[in-house]
Each structure stands twice: as C-alpha cells, then as structure tokens.
Design a protein around this motif. Structure first.
Motif, PDB file in Angstrom:
ATOM      1  N   ALA A   1      13.480  12.103   7.964  1.00  0.00           N
ATOM      2  CA  ALA A   1      13.848  13.352   7.285  1.00  0.00           C
ATOM      3  C   ALA A   1      14.164  14.488   8.251  1.00  0.00           C
ATOM      4  CB  ALA A   1      12.734  13.779   6.331  1.00  0.00           C
ATOM      5  N   THR A   2      13.779  14.352   9.514  1.00  0.00           N
ATOM      6  CA  THR A   2      14.073  15.404  10.491  1.00  0.00           C
ATOM      7  C   THR A   2      15.481  15.283  11.071  1.00  0.00           C
ATOM      8  OG1 THR A   2      13.216  14.153  12.390  1.00  0.00           O
ATOM      9  CG2 THR A   2      11.640  15.478  11.113  1.00  0.00           C
ATOM     10  N   LYS A   3      16.150  14.187  10.769  1.00  0.00           N
ATOM     11  CA  LYS A   3      17.503  13.951  11.300  1.00  0.00           C
ATOM     12  C   LYS A   3      18.561  14.332  10.259  1.00  0.00           C
ATOM     13  CE  LYS A   3      16.207  10.083  14.325  1.00  0.00           C
ATOM     14  NZ  LYS A   3      16.442   8.639  14.632  1.00  0.00           N
ATOM     15  N   PRO A   4      19.779  14.677  10.703  1.00  0.00           N
ATOM     16  CA  PRO A   4      20.864  14.920   9.746  1.00  0.00           C
ATOM     17  C   PRO A   4      21.287  13.621   9.076  1.00  0.00           C
ATOM     18  CG  PRO A   4      21.714  14.938  11.987  1.00  0.00           C
ATOM     19  CD  PRO A   4      20.210  14.856  12.103  1.00  0.00           C
ATOM     20  N   THR A   5      21.930  13.747   7.943  1.00  0.00           N
ATOM     21  CA  THR A   5      22.303  12.573   7.149  1.00  0.00           C
ATOM     22  C   THR A   5      23.806  12.472   6.978  1.00  0.00           C
ATOM     23  OG1 THR A   5      20.220  12.539   5.920  1.00  0.00           O
ATOM     24  CG2 THR A   5      22.107  11.489   4.863  1.00  0.00           C
ATOM     25  N   LEU A   6      24.328  11.272   7.212  1.00  0.00           N
ATOM     26  CA  LEU A   6      25.726  10.924   6.971  1.00  0.00           C
ATOM     27  C   LEU A   6      25.812  10.164   5.653  1.00  0.00           C
ATOM     28  CD1 LEU A   6      28.758  10.297   7.781  1.00  0.00           C
ATOM     29  CD2 LEU A   6      27.842   8.261   8.934  1.00  0.00           C
ATOM     30  N   LEU A   7      26.672  10.625   4.753  1.00  0.00           N
ATOM     31  CA  LEU A   7      26.887   9.946   3.475  1.00  0.00           C
ATOM     32  C   LEU A   7      28.102   9.037   3.555  1.00  0.00           C
ATOM     33  CD1 LEU A   7      26.516   9.580   0.345  1.00  0.00           C
ATOM     34  CD2 LEU A   7      28.024  11.576   0.086  1.00  0.00           C
ATOM     35  N   LEU A   8      27.935   7.804   3.099  1.00  0.00           N
ATOM     36  CA  LEU A   8      29.044   6.872   2.871  1.00  0.00           C
ATOM     37  C   LEU A   8      29.153   6.690   1.364  1.00  0.00           C
ATOM     38  CD1 LEU A   8      28.211   4.125   5.558  1.00  0.00           C
ATOM     39  CD2 LEU A   8      29.559   6.220   5.853  1.00  0.00           C
ATOM     40  N   ASN A   9      30.264   7.099   0.787  1.00  0.00           N
ATOM     41  CA  ASN A   9      30.371   7.116  -0.672  1.00  0.00           C
ATOM     42  C   ASN A   9      31.708   6.558  -1.138  1.00  0.00           C
ATOM     43  OD1 ASN A   9      31.723   9.288  -2.911  1.00  0.00           O
ATOM     44  ND2 ASN A   9      29.974   8.088  -3.579  1.00  0.00           N
ATOM     45  N   SER A  10      31.654   5.775  -2.199  1.00  0.00           N
ATOM     46  CA  SER A  10      32.860   5.412  -2.930  1.00  0.00           C
ATOM     47  C   SER A  10      32.452   5.106  -4.368  1.00  0.00           C
ATOM     48  CB  SER A  10      33.583   4.227  -2.295  1.00  0.00           C
ATOM     49  OG  SER A  10      34.873   4.064  -2.872  1.00  0.00           O
ATOM     50  N   HIS A  11      33.444   4.910  -5.237  1.00  0.00           N
ATOM     51  CA  HIS A  11      33.147   4.752  -6.669  1.00  0.00           C
ATOM     52  C   HIS A  11      33.453   3.350  -7.153  1.00  0.00           C
ATOM     53  CE1 HIS A  11      37.428   5.008  -8.102  1.00  0.00           C
ATOM     54  NE2 HIS A  11      37.583   5.708  -6.994  1.00  0.00           N
ATOM     55  N   HIS A  12      32.752   2.940  -8.205  1.00  0.00           N
ATOM     56  CA  HIS A  12      32.958   1.602  -8.768  1.00  0.00           C
ATOM     57  C   HIS A  12      33.483   1.645 -10.193  1.00  0.00           C
ATOM     58  CE1 HIS A  12      28.923   1.537 -10.895  1.00  0.00           C
ATOM     59  NE2 HIS A  12      28.640   2.399  -9.931  1.00  0.00           N
ATOM     60  N   ASP A  13      33.872   2.808 -10.686  1.00  0.00           N
ATOM     61  CA  ASP A  13      34.539   2.862 -11.996  1.00  0.00           C
ATOM     62  C   ASP A  13      36.046   2.711 -11.808  1.00  0.00           C
ATOM     63  OD1 ASP A  13      34.563   5.477 -10.773  1.00  0.00           O
ATOM     64  OD2 ASP A  13      35.343   6.262 -12.658  1.00  0.00           O
TER      65      ASP A  13
END
Length: 363
Positions: free
Chosen positions: A64-76
């Motif tokens: 939780a002390t580190k920054p976060t990279l989001l990998l996102n895509s959709h399945h609809d």
C-alpha cells in the motif's frame, strides 16, 4: 505460484478469448463472462474480487505504500449488426484470424492485459503495484462499470486502458459531452404571423455551433469539435410548435473540462441546455511519462484518439494501448489477428519490464 512463460500465458489467453466470444456479454449482461475471468484467476491461484460484473485483482506482493498501475479493459460487447454472415458467438479461426463478436473490441486487449498481469503477478520488489480490472458496461457508459468500481479500488497513479490501437500509444483521448437543448418559441396557427417561431430561433443556435471555435487547441487532440446531430419540432403542418429540440455532440480536447465547455454553451445559447452526463472527460498522459517513453523506445508511435473509452472516467494519467484495429470495432464479422495478440502480450510485457526497471530478460 509457478512463474509461467509468455508463451504459456499467451496460449492460455487465446483460449480464454475463444470462450469469451462464445459467451454473450452485452452491456449490463456480462455475468457469464465475469465468471470466465473468475475461472482464470482460480486456475492461476490468484485471489480476486468481484463487484457487479467487474472482476479485479492485485499482484501477490501488493504494498500500500507503493504507487499503483492499473491495467484495464472491458468484457462487454455491443449487439451484433445485421451484416454478419458468420455466427457472432462462434470463435472461428481462419487464415490467422480469430472471428467473433468482441474479438477485436476489446477481447483481444482484455486477455492480453490479463496475461501480462498474470506474468508479473508473483514478481517481487516491483516499484509499482499492479491492479488488473476486467470491467463491464463500457459500451453503454453505464453506472456499473469502471466508473462505479473506482470507489472500491486503491488510489491509481497511472493506467493502461486496453482498446484496439494496433499497439500504438494513444496518449490523449477526446471527451464526450452530449447536450439536449430546447429552443423556446410561441405556438400559433401557421396562417398567422409569428415572430417567435422556435424553429427559426433554432437557426441561430445551429449556426453558432457550426461556426464557434474554442480558443485552446490541443497539441495532440486538436480543437474542440461540436456537431448538431438531431433536430425535432412540430407535429402537424399547420401548427407552429412551442419549442424546437436539438441534440449536440461535442468532442472535448484535453485543454478543457466538460464543465468549462458547458458554461460557454450556456452563455451563448438562448434555450434550456441539459447535459446527458458530465463524467466523460478528455484524458491524457504526459509524453515524457516513463510508460510512454518505454513504448516509444520500442518503436511505438504516439497519437490522439477521437474515440471514447473507459479512460474518460479516470482521474489519473492514462494511455490507451492494445492489439487490434479500432476500424474493425462494431463491424460485421469482427476479427483480430492471432499474431496481434501475441505481439500485444510481448509488447505489454516489454513496456512494463522497462517501466519497472527490470533487468531480467522476458521469456
């Protein structure tokens, strides 16, 4: 868990994409494809969470002390158009292509990012956390997709949104503001003089939308573009109506917020101006951001995208990147090249390896 090679996760990703194609998942009806994502995580011994039809997970050594990279895509998906000659819900492999509804938009991106997340899942001492989110209702901009999920997620520093870009770097994306406008007037019999005909009043508004130019022009996205797309008034030939309604489609560059654009419109248009939504903002990432530079170092080109995605609901810096071609999206007999998926996973892992400053060789 055992570290899997790129070749293994790539083959598994393609198999998953075939299952996704053969499982209908129209917007708001993605429950069964969400189960397929759950099965992926279970088969790879990765803990996950689900909210509505959104499924997400974080890397094994999340800190939780580190920054976060989001990998996102959709399945609809959208519904198949009438031009299909193939079964849209059958994964057909032919001539190096995989046909089927959602194969290009955005199934290929989804499974490629999922494979990439899985590949890096157990890595230790990463400078960033990795958060994967397979989300719903992207095609309908619904409330139960990424927009509704964000409150459950940790703070995101930057993101890759998987959409078909031919693995080029869409470092900016235009926002969308749709306005319903009522131009008032005075109802009367058509045989009588009427200086307050709302249809005539609407002409001035239409001309303003046609000719007005917002001052700020984006280096990547160009100018704001406003287009009157619908007009409606009156019900019979001999009655002047009391109002004329317009629909205006505004593509907003990254120099303005939707709120700023709306304020200008309201200042110039004499009528009732109602936005359908305000959250589909323009988005961008600094060209000098390490994620972008990692892609550029691999020969990827940067550009600004005119099409909308879930990038619009993110407040962090984000870029759109994925295998496939946007021109194939929503077309009959949609397909993606299998080689595009293989290249996509390879490039994703190379970009992230550079971004994470990993010295190991991708295998």
């Amino acid at each position: 868990m055992t570290h899997k090679s790129i070749e293994i996760v790539t083959n598994e990703a393609i198999s998953l994409l075939k299952q996704l194609i053969e499982t209908p998942s129209f917007s708001s009806e993605e429950a069964q494809t969400a189960l397929l994502l759950e099965n992926w995580f279970q088969n790879n011994s990765i803990p996950f969470q689900r909210e509505n039809n959104n499924v997400w997970a974080v890397n094994l050594h999340y800190d939780a002390t580190k920054p976060t990279l989001l990998l996102n895509s959709h399945h609809d998906t959208v519904k198949p158009n009438e031009g299909y000659t193939l079964n849209p819900f059958e994964a057909i492999e032919k001539d190096g292509k995989l046909f089927g509804l959602g194969s290009n938009d955005a199934g290929g991106c989804l499974v490629s990012l999922l494979a990439t997340f899985t590949y890096f899942y157990a890595y230790e001492n990463l400078p960033y956390n990795i958060l994967f989110a397979g989300t719903a209702e992207e095609e309908s901009s619904g409330p139960n997709g990424l927009n509704g999920l964000l409150k459950h997620l940790p703070e995101i520093e930057c993101a890759i949104v998987g959409e078909p870009t031919q693995m080029q770097l869409a470092i900016a994306e235009k926002g969308l503001l749709v306005l319903d406008i009522i131009i008032p007037g005075t109802a009367s019999h058509a045989a009588h003089q009427n200086a307050d005909n709302p249809i005539y009043n609407a002409l001035a508004a239409i001309e303003w939308f046609r000719t007005y130019e917002f001052e700020k022009i984006s280096e990547i996205l160009g100018p704001v573009k406003m287009t009157v797309t619908q007009i409606n008034a009156g019900k019979q030939h001999n009655v002047v109506p009391s109002e004329c309604s317009l629909v205006v489609d505004i593509r907003v560059n990254d120099c303005y917020t939707n709120e700023e654009i709306l304020k200008v419109v309201q200042q110039h248009i004499k009528g009732n101006v109602n936005p359908r939504s305000m959250h589909l903002n323009a988005s961008s990432i600094d060209k000098n951001h390490p994620l972008v530079q990692a892609g550029i170092s691999l020969g990827r080109q940067t550009y600004g995208s005119p099409t909308l995605s879930d990038q619009s609901v993110l407040n962090c810096q984000s870029m759109k990147l994925g295998p496939g071609d946007s021109l194939r999206s929503h077309t009959a007999n949609e397909f993606i090249f299998l080689e595009e998926i293989r290249e996509g996973i390879h490039l994703y892992t190379k970009i992230l390896s550079d971004f994470f400053n990993l010295n190991n060789t991708i295998t």
